[in-house]
Design a protein around this motif. Sequence first.
Motif, PDB file in Angstrom:
ATOM      1  N   VAL A   1      27.231   8.546  60.075  1.00  0.00           N
ATOM      2  CA  VAL A   1      28.350   7.623  60.232  1.00  0.00           C
ATOM      3  C   VAL A   1      28.886   7.778  61.649  1.00  0.00           C
ATOM      4  CG1 VAL A   1      30.651   6.981  59.390  1.00  0.00           C
ATOM      5  CG2 VAL A   1      28.956   7.901  57.788  1.00  0.00           C
ATOM      6  N   THR A   2      29.068   6.650  62.331  1.00  0.00           N
ATOM      7  CA  THR A   2      29.686   6.693  63.652  1.00  0.00           C
ATOM      8  C   THR A   2      30.971   5.871  63.637  1.00  0.00           C
ATOM      9  OG1 THR A   2      28.494   4.742  64.460  1.00  0.00           O
ATOM     10  CG2 THR A   2      27.455   6.895  64.856  1.00  0.00           C
ATOM     11  N   VAL A   3      31.892   6.233  64.511  1.00  0.00           N
ATOM     12  CA  VAL A   3      33.109   5.459  64.713  1.00  0.00           C
ATOM     13  C   VAL A   3      33.121   5.058  66.184  1.00  0.00           C
ATOM     14  CG1 VAL A   3      35.627   5.455  64.585  1.00  0.00           C
ATOM     15  CG2 VAL A   3      34.308   6.803  62.931  1.00  0.00           C
ATOM     16  N   ASP A   4      33.130   3.749  66.444  1.00  0.00           N
ATOM     17  CA  ASP A   4      33.062   3.214  67.801  1.00  0.00           C
ATOM     18  C   ASP A   4      31.896   3.824  68.577  1.00  0.00           C
ATOM     19  OD1 ASP A   4      35.294   1.644  67.235  1.00  0.00           O
ATOM     20  OD2 ASP A   4      36.674   3.225  67.870  1.00  0.00           O
ATOM     21  N   GLY A   5      30.779   3.970  67.869  1.00  0.00           N
ATOM     22  CA  GLY A   5      29.537   4.385  68.520  1.00  0.00           C
ATOM     23  C   GLY A   5      29.322   5.885  68.618  1.00  0.00           C
ATOM     24  N   ARG A   6      30.333   6.660  68.215  1.00  0.00           N
ATOM     25  CA  ARG A   6      30.178   8.115  68.324  1.00  0.00           C
ATOM     26  C   ARG A   6      30.301   8.767  66.940  1.00  0.00           C
ATOM     27  NH1 ARG A   6      33.048   6.623  72.765  1.00  0.00           N
ATOM     28  NH2 ARG A   6      35.027   6.690  71.624  1.00  0.00           N
ATOM     29  N   PRO A   7      29.577   9.857  66.731  1.00  0.00           N
ATOM     30  CA  PRO A   7      29.777  10.592  65.472  1.00  0.00           C
ATOM     31  C   PRO A   7      31.224  11.077  65.418  1.00  0.00           C
ATOM     32  CG  PRO A   7      27.920  11.486  66.724  1.00  0.00           C
ATOM     33  CD  PRO A   7      28.615  10.511  67.622  1.00  0.00           C
ATOM     34  N   TYR A   8      31.830  11.021  64.252  1.00  0.00           N
ATOM     35  CA  TYR A   8      33.205  11.468  64.143  1.00  0.00           C
ATOM     36  C   TYR A   8      33.180  12.908  63.669  1.00  0.00           C
ATOM     37  CZ  TYR A   8      38.228  11.135  63.379  1.00  0.00           C
ATOM     38  OH  TYR A   8      39.586  11.316  63.452  1.00  0.00           O
ATOM     39  N   GLY A   9      33.731  13.806  64.478  1.00  0.00           N
ATOM     40  CA  GLY A   9      33.597  15.248  64.234  1.00  0.00           C
ATOM     41  C   GLY A   9      34.170  15.745  62.933  1.00  0.00           C
ATOM     42  N   ALA A  10      35.090  16.650  63.020  1.00  0.00           N
ATOM     43  CA  ALA A  10      35.609  17.341  61.838  1.00  0.00           C
ATOM     44  C   ALA A  10      36.487  16.410  61.022  1.00  0.00           C
ATOM     45  CB  ALA A  10      36.401  18.557  62.282  1.00  0.00           C
ATOM     46  N   GLY A  11      36.752  16.814  59.816  1.00  0.00           N
ATOM     47  CA  GLY A  11      37.673  16.064  58.965  1.00  0.00           C
ATOM     48  C   GLY A  11      37.112  15.856  57.591  1.00  0.00           C
ATOM     49  N   GLY A  12      37.954  15.470  56.678  1.00  0.00           N
ATOM     50  CA  GLY A  12      37.519  15.285  55.306  1.00  0.00           C
ATOM     51  C   GLY A  12      37.681  16.584  54.532  1.00  0.00           C
ATOM     52  N   TRP A  13      37.755  16.443  53.238  1.00  0.00           N
ATOM     53  CA  TRP A  13      38.064  17.581  52.373  1.00  0.00           C
ATOM     54  C   TRP A  13      36.811  18.356  52.045  1.00  0.00           C
ATOM     55  CZ3 TRP A  13      42.537  19.727  51.047  1.00  0.00           C
ATOM     56  CH2 TRP A  13      42.529  20.660  50.007  1.00  0.00           C
ATOM     57  N   ASP A  14      36.895  19.683  52.105  1.00  0.00           N
ATOM     58  CA  ASP A  14      35.787  20.532  51.697  1.00  0.00           C
ATOM     59  C   ASP A  14      36.397  21.727  50.961  1.00  0.00           C
ATOM     60  OD1 ASP A  14      33.762  22.415  51.464  1.00  0.00           O
ATOM     61  OD2 ASP A  14      32.834  21.868  53.367  1.00  0.00           O
ATOM     62  N   HIS A  15      36.053  21.876  49.681  1.00  0.00           N
ATOM     63  CA  HIS A  15      36.677  22.930  48.876  1.00  0.00           C
ATOM     64  C   HIS A  15      36.330  24.333  49.359  1.00  0.00           C
ATOM     65  CE1 HIS A  15      38.688  20.726  45.728  1.00  0.00           C
ATOM     66  NE2 HIS A  15      37.649  19.926  45.614  1.00  0.00           N
ATOM     67  N   PHE A  16      35.235  24.478  50.106  1.00  0.00           N
ATOM     68  CA  PHE A  16      34.759  25.829  50.394  1.00  0.00           C
ATOM     69  C   PHE A  16      34.813  26.200  51.872  1.00  0.00           C
ATOM     70  CE2 PHE A  16      33.058  24.547  46.320  1.00  0.00           C
ATOM     71  CZ  PHE A  16      33.515  25.606  45.530  1.00  0.00           C
ATOM     72  N   HIS A  17      35.510  25.387  52.671  1.00  0.00           N
ATOM     73  CA  HIS A  17      35.666  25.760  54.089  1.00  0.00           C
ATOM     74  C   HIS A  17      37.116  25.647  54.507  1.00  0.00           C
ATOM     75  CE1 HIS A  17      31.304  25.026  53.971  1.00  0.00           C
ATOM     76  NE2 HIS A  17      31.313  26.068  54.770  1.00  0.00           N
TER      77      HIS A  17
END
Length: 260
Positions: free
Chosen positions: A244-260
Motif C-alpha cells: 500500500v502506498t500513500v501519494d506514491g510512497r510506502p506509509y511507514g509505521a502505524g496501525g494496531w498490533d497486539h504484540f508490538h
Amino acid sequence: MVATTDVLVEGRHFRRDWSPPYDIGRKAAAQNLADVVAMGARPTALLVGLGVPPDTDVAWVEALCDGMRDESAQVEASIAGGDIVRAETVLLAVTAMGALDGPPLTRAGARPGDVVAVCGRLGHAQAGVELLERGLREPAALVGAHRRPRPPYAAALRARELGATAMLDVSDGLVQDLGHIAEASGVRIELVGDAVPGPPVPDARRLALTGGEDHAFAATFPQEAALPAEWQVIGRAVAGPAGVTVDGRPYGAGGWDHFH
Ligand SMILES: Nc1ncnc2c1ncn2[C@@H]1O[C@H](COP(=O)(O)OP(=O)(O)O)[C@@H](O)[C@H]1O
Ligand SMILES: Cc1ncc(C[n+]2csc(CCOP(=O)(O)OP(=O)(O)O)c2C)c(N)n1
Ligand SMILES: [Mg+2]
C-alpha cells in the motif's frame, strides 16, 4: 454461511472507567457484525463467551447484554447463546455467524484497475482513545466514536450489488488493513492522501490512515462501477508487488498490533 470471532479484553479494547457497559456491549457486537458484513453476508446470530470478576453488579452485566442485543437488532441478528465464567478482568469472546446469498466477498478479489473506496468514518475512534488517554472527555463525538462505533452496515450490505471485488472492515488502521487486500489479491494499492476522509482534528491524516476501530468498510470495485455518495474513492489497485502506498510512497509505521 460465514463465521468470525473476536476477543475483547478489559484494559486493551475497553476500560470500564472510559465506557459504560451498554457501550462496551454495542462495541463488542459491532466489531463482529462488521466482520460478517465485510464478507458480503447478512448477520444472523451471535454466541457470547463472557468472563466477569465476582464483584461485578448484575446490572452492569445486564446493560452489557442490552448493548449487544441492540447492536445486533440493527442488522436483525440475535444473541443465540453463550457462556459466563468468573474471571480476573472482564473478557468477551464473541462469535458471529452470517448467511450468504452467493459466494462470499473475500479479500482476494481485487484486480489491477479497480478503484478503492471507503464507507464510514476513519480515525474518529482513535482520536477518541487519545483524548481519553489524556484524561479528556470531549469532544463528545470523538470519545463517543471510541465507545460506540457505528459501522455503516446497510451500505456495506449493498457493496456486492455494486460489484465489489474485495472488502473488509477497518479495525486496525486503513493502511494496515488494506495491506490484507493487497496481499490476498496480489495487487498494489495506491492511495491519494487528500482523498482519505479524517476526523475534524489537526492530526487528521495520521489518524485516518492508522486509526482503527471505527469499522468503516474498505472495498475495491471495478473502475466502471457507479458508486453512490456513501462510498468515497480514495485510490486504486494496480499491478505490482503487494503493498500500500500513500501519494506514491510506502506509509511507514502505524496501525494496531497486539504484540508490538
Ligand atoms: N478468505 C477468508 N476465508 C475465511 N474467512 C475469512 C476470509 N477473509 C476474512 N475472513 C473472516 O474475516 C475475519 C476477520 O479476519 P482477521 O484477519 O482476523 O481480521 P480482523 O483484524 O478484523 O480480526 C476472520 O475471522 C474470518 O471470519
Ligand atoms: C483501553 C483501550 N486502549 C486502546 C484501544 C485501541 N485499540 C485496542 S484494540 C485496537 C485494534 C482492534 O482490535 P483487534 O482485537 O485487533 O480487533 P480486530 O482487528 O480483530 O477486529 C485498537 C485500535 C482501545 N480500544 N481501548
Ligand atoms: Mg485485528
